[in-house]
Design a protein around this motif. Structure first.
Motif, PDB file in Angstrom:
ATOM      1  N   VAL A 117       0.858  -1.183   0.000  1.00  0.00           N
ATOM      2  CA  VAL A 117       0.000   0.000   0.000  1.00  0.00           C
ATOM      3  C   VAL A 117       0.894   1.232   0.000  1.00  0.00           C
ATOM      4  O   VAL A 117       1.986   1.220   0.580  1.00  0.00           O
ATOM      5  N   GLY A 118       0.438   2.282  -0.682  1.00  0.00           N
ATOM      6  CA  GLY A 118       1.253   3.482  -0.716  1.00  0.00           C
ATOM      7  C   GLY A 118       0.631   4.596  -1.528  1.00  0.00           C
ATOM      8  O   GLY A 118      -0.541   4.543  -1.924  1.00  0.00           O
ATOM      9  N   ALA A 119       1.443   5.616  -1.792  1.00  0.00           N
ATOM     10  CA  ALA A 119       1.001   6.820  -2.494  1.00  0.00           C
ATOM     11  C   ALA A 119       1.520   6.829  -3.926  1.00  0.00           C
ATOM     12  O   ALA A 119       2.653   6.425  -4.192  1.00  0.00           O
ATOM     13  N   ASN A 120       0.676   7.280  -4.840  1.00  0.00           N
ATOM     14  CA  ASN A 120       1.052   7.541  -6.233  1.00  0.00           C
ATOM     15  C   ASN A 120       1.241   9.037  -6.430  1.00  0.00           C
ATOM     16  O   ASN A 120       0.381   9.836  -6.042  1.00  0.00           O
TER      17      ASN A 120
ATOM     18  N   ASP B  39      -2.354  10.291  -5.335  1.00  0.00           N
ATOM     19  CA  ASP B  39      -3.438   9.344  -5.104  1.00  0.00           C
ATOM     20  C   ASP B  39      -2.849   8.115  -4.406  1.00  0.00           C
ATOM     21  O   ASP B  39      -1.844   8.257  -3.689  1.00  0.00           O
ATOM     22  N   PHE B  40      -3.413   6.919  -4.612  1.00  0.00           N
ATOM     23  CA  PHE B  40      -2.948   5.765  -3.841  1.00  0.00           C
ATOM     24  C   PHE B  40      -2.943   4.499  -4.677  1.00  0.00           C
ATOM     25  O   PHE B  40      -3.529   4.429  -5.761  1.00  0.00           O
ATOM     26  N   TYR B  41      -2.266   3.473  -4.157  1.00  0.00           N
ATOM     27  CA  TYR B  41      -2.333   2.119  -4.712  1.00  0.00           C
ATOM     28  C   TYR B  41      -2.407   1.130  -3.560  1.00  0.00           C
ATOM     29  O   TYR B  41      -1.961   1.415  -2.437  1.00  0.00           O
ATOM     30  N   VAL B  42      -2.979  -0.043  -3.818  1.00  0.00           N
ATOM     31  CA  VAL B  42      -3.055  -1.116  -2.835  1.00  0.00           C
ATOM     32  C   VAL B  42      -3.074  -2.434  -3.584  1.00  0.00           C
ATOM     33  O   VAL B  42      -3.652  -2.518  -4.675  1.00  0.00           O
TER      34      VAL B  42
ATOM     35  N   TYR C  50      -4.608  -2.497  -7.289  1.00  0.00           N
ATOM     36  CA  TYR C  50      -5.514  -1.437  -7.746  1.00  0.00           C
ATOM     37  C   TYR C  50      -4.772  -0.125  -7.613  1.00  0.00           C
ATOM     38  O   TYR C  50      -4.159   0.142  -6.565  1.00  0.00           O
ATOM     39  N   THR C  51      -4.798   0.707  -8.648  1.00  0.00           N
ATOM     40  CA  THR C  51      -4.039   1.951  -8.617  1.00  0.00           C
ATOM     41  C   THR C  51      -4.856   3.083  -9.229  1.00  0.00           C
ATOM     42  O   THR C  51      -5.556   2.895 -10.222  1.00  0.00           O
ATOM     43  N   ARG C  52      -4.761   4.268  -8.609  1.00  0.00           N
ATOM     44  CA  ARG C  52      -5.421   5.480  -9.116  1.00  0.00           C
ATOM     45  C   ARG C  52      -4.330   6.462  -9.520  1.00  0.00           C
ATOM     46  O   ARG C  52      -3.494   6.840  -8.699  1.00  0.00           O
ATOM     47  N   GLN C  53      -4.368   6.855 -10.796  1.00  0.00           N
ATOM     48  CA  GLN C  53      -3.339   7.719 -11.360  1.00  0.00           C
ATOM     49  C   GLN C  53      -3.995   8.908 -12.065  1.00  0.00           C
ATOM     50  O   GLN C  53      -5.153   9.186 -11.846  1.00  0.00           O
ATOM     51  N   GLY C  54      -3.219   9.616 -12.887  1.00  0.00           N
ATOM     52  CA  GLY C  54      -3.759  10.745 -13.632  1.00  0.00           C
ATOM     53  C   GLY C  54      -2.862  11.957 -13.537  1.00  0.00           C
ATOM     54  O   GLY C  54      -1.643  11.843 -13.391  1.00  0.00           O
ATOM     55  N   ALA C  55      -3.477  13.148 -13.597  1.00  0.00           N
ATOM     56  CA  ALA C  55      -2.707  14.387 -13.564  1.00  0.00           C
ATOM     57  C   ALA C  55      -3.641  15.561 -13.310  1.00  0.00           C
ATOM     58  O   ALA C  55      -4.861  15.457 -13.490  1.00  0.00           O
ATOM     59  N   LYS C  56      -3.049  16.679 -12.908  1.00  0.00           N
ATOM     60  CA  LYS C  56      -3.793  17.934 -12.814  1.00  0.00           C
ATOM     61  C   LYS C  56      -3.543  18.742 -14.077  1.00  0.00           C
ATOM     62  O   LYS C  56      -2.397  18.919 -14.488  1.00  0.00           O
ATOM     63  N   PHE C  57      -4.617  19.228 -14.708  1.00  0.00           N
ATOM     64  CA  PHE C  57      -4.521  20.063 -15.884  1.00  0.00           C
ATOM     65  C   PHE C  57      -4.864  21.492 -15.458  1.00  0.00           C
ATOM     66  O   PHE C  57      -6.036  21.810 -15.250  1.00  0.00           O
ATOM     67  N   GLU C  58      -3.856  22.345 -15.342  1.00  0.00           N
ATOM     68  CA  GLU C  58      -4.055  23.721 -14.890  1.00  0.00           C
ATOM     69  C   GLU C  58      -4.215  24.639 -16.099  1.00  0.00           C
ATOM     70  O   GLU C  58      -3.310  24.748 -16.942  1.00  0.00           O
TER      71      GLU C  58
END
Length: 199
Positions: free
Chosen positions: A28-31, A66-69, A89-97
């Motif tokens: 478990v951890g941070a993305n 975000d996170f993964y586990v 399971y992992t949640r990824q992506g990006a911020k579009f400013e």
């Protein structure tokens, strides 16, 4: 002579496989993720009560957290090497400013169920590891028609704090264009716990 070779092979096989251990565990951890090839150009039509007009806007790509586990199965073949299949399971992506104050910024989220086959090389309590990944898209937000799957590679390092608990840091790079020319890039920082099982 054939009997001698057979006995030698049997002896070496016994010595080798006698050291094999199997230890399942959890991760478990941070993305900290973003997508490659920015900034993003967005084209659109708008109505200002005097008719429809054609406009454009650019977004700068920033990282999102975000996170993964997941689960791991550490198969230790030797003191210095293990093969570790993983499901996660992992949640990824990006911020579009947005570069325009009149256009709202957005946060793109891509959720995956993935699998990896990780090769781990041990140096006392430290390890380095790498392997291929396959991730299947389960959900997405604020992105149009992303691809359903991503193939990638991960590289990382870990440290066993105790016999059961360790920390790890990884970089995971996708090679499939998820949308236009963008690919996933994810830095992971987390912990793992392994369960002791008898040989």
């Amino acid at each position: 002579m054939k009997k001698i070779y057979f006995l030698l092979f049997a002896l070496l096989s016994t010595l080798f496989f006698a050291q094999v251990t199997f230890n399942p565990g959890i991760r478990v951890g941070a993305n900290i993720s973003h997508v490659s090839n920015g900034p993003v150009q967005d084209y659109f039509y708008y109505n200002d009560n005097q008719g429809y007009h054609y406009g454009s806007n650019a977004f700068d790509i920033k990282s999102k957290v975000d996170f993964y586990v997941g689960f791991q199965a550490n198969i230790r073949f030797a003191k210095f090497y293990a093969l570790q299949p993983e499901i996660y399971y992992t949640r990824q992506g990006a911020k579009f400013e947005s570069q325009k104050s009149t256009v709202a910024s957005k946060t793109v989220t891509l959720s995956y169920v993935g699998a990896a086959v990780v090769n781990k090389f041990y140096f006392d309590k430290f390890n380095i590891h790498f392997g291929p990944t396959l991730e299947l898209l389960t959900d997405h937000k604020d992105i149009d028609s992303p691809t359903d799957a991503d193939l990638g590679l991960l590289f990382g390092t870990g440290y066993d704090i105790t016999k059961n608990i360790g920390v790890e840091a990884r970089i995971k790079k996708g090679f499939v264009h998820i949308n236009n020319d963008h690919t996933n890039v994810t830095f992971q920082l987390g912990v793992y716990y392994t369960f002791n099982l008898k040989k």
